[in-house]
Design a protein around this motif. Structure first.
Motif, PDB file in Angstrom:
ATOM      1  N   GLU A  34       1.078  -0.467  -0.040  1.00  0.00           N
ATOM      2  CA  GLU A  34      -0.201  -0.154   0.621  1.00  0.00           C
ATOM      3  C   GLU A  34       0.687   0.990  -0.152  1.00  0.00           C
ATOM      4  N   SER A  93     -11.150   7.509   3.185  1.00  0.00           N
ATOM      5  CA  SER A  93     -10.290   6.477   1.605  1.00  0.00           C
ATOM      6  C   SER A  93      -9.176   6.666   1.561  1.00  0.00           C
ATOM      7  N   ALA A  94      -8.787   5.699   0.615  1.00  0.00           N
ATOM      8  CA  ALA A  94      -7.255   6.066  -0.087  1.00  0.00           C
ATOM      9  C   ALA A  94      -7.075   7.502  -0.267  1.00  0.00           C
ATOM     10  N   HIS A 174      -5.017   4.742   6.144  1.00  0.00           N
ATOM     11  CA  HIS A 174      -4.484   4.580   5.065  1.00  0.00           C
ATOM     12  C   HIS A 174      -3.362   5.058   4.786  1.00  0.00           C
TER      13      HIS A 174
END
Length: 283
Positions: A34, A93-94, A174
């Motif tokens: 990620e 969210s990312a 994230h």
């Protein structure tokens, strides 16, 4: 720092623990993946935005202070505040993290690309125009190759700073390796903190070395044999080239100072946030 045999290191909460790496390898791999994904996507999107802006600024020079000023203003916004402003639109969210990272790369990439292209000697442009080169061919065949060292230097700086800033995304879940650092700090899990921190530093070093190798490959004339045609040219031409290179270096140094200042501020805010949460957890 306690170094304990691997058999008891998890129970004793040691800083260096081989069992942690073995038992959490999937978690570490996912976090690293990620982290890399956020970094690469942010830098690539930043380049896709910065290149047209640089071309626009070179075509209409009066836009340079406006574009540079706007990018600098956005860069001064703390990442946590920036993420908070985006939450109503993109949520936890990312994408929220990615938008912030792209925004922070713009000031580095815009300044670096513009300084590199401006440092191309006017004599090289005049010679190319005399050979019938049009604007597009001049840019692709003459200006970009000569500006590559400054451009790659800007990409290196943007990449390393983005790797550091990704960790702040842990505040909204994230942050790649930052998630593990944050979780380890709040739970006082020493092996998790140290291992993920070392991986983050190693990722930055490896990325920088890869970009240095790329620069070495695409600019063979900078490390080739001295002499021959390379040493020719009048004193005025060499002096002009040196002056432009010094200007590009000063611009790069100013950008690096801005990045260092921003990173220090981000680390201070993150440290205070983690410390406050840790105190609340242990209370």
């Amino acid at each position: 720092m306690a170094i304990v045999a691997s058999g008891n290191c998890l129970e004793r909460n040691a800083w260096i623990c081989g069992d942690y790496v073995e038992t959490r390898s999937d978690e570490l791999t996912a976090a690293l993946r990620e982290h890399i994904g956020l970094t690469v996507s942010a830098v690539l999107i930043g380049l896709a935005i910065a290149i047209p802006l640089v071309l626009l600024a070179r075509r209409w020079r009066f836009t340079v202070p406006w574009i540079g000023g706007l990018a600098s203003v956005l860069y001064t916004v703390p990442s946590l505040a920036f993420f908070a402003l985006l939450l109503p639109v993109t949520g936890l969210s990312a994408t929220t993290v990615r938008i912030g990272l792209v925004t922070y790369t713009l000031v580095i990439l815009f300044r670096g690309l513009l300084a590199g292209l401006d440092a191309v000697p006017a004599s090289a442009r005049d010679a190319a125009r005399g050979m019938g080169y049009g604007p597009v061919r001049l840019l692709l065949r003459v200006e970009l190759p000569l500006a590559l060292p400054a451009i790659i230097a800007a990409i290196r700086l943007a990449t390393v700073s983005t790797i550091a800033l990704v960790t702040v995304g842990a505040m909204i879940g994230h942050g790649g390796l930052g998630n593990l650092i944050y979780d380890g700090l709040t739970s006082t899990f020493k092996a998790e903190v140290l291992t993920s921190s070392v991986l983050c530093v190693a990722l930055a070093v490896v990325a920088d070395l890869l970009l240095v190798a790329l620069q070495w490959l695409v600019t063979p004339w900078r490390h080739g044999r001295r002499g021959g045609r390379r040493g020719r040219g009048g004193p005025a031409t060499r002096e002009q080239a040196a002056t432009r290179e010094q200007a590009a270096t000063r611009e790069q140094a100013a950008t690096e100072w801005a990045v260092a200042t921003h990173a220090a501020a981000e680390q201070s805010v993150s440290a205070r946030t983690v410390a406050a949460k840790t105190e609340g957890t242990t209370a």
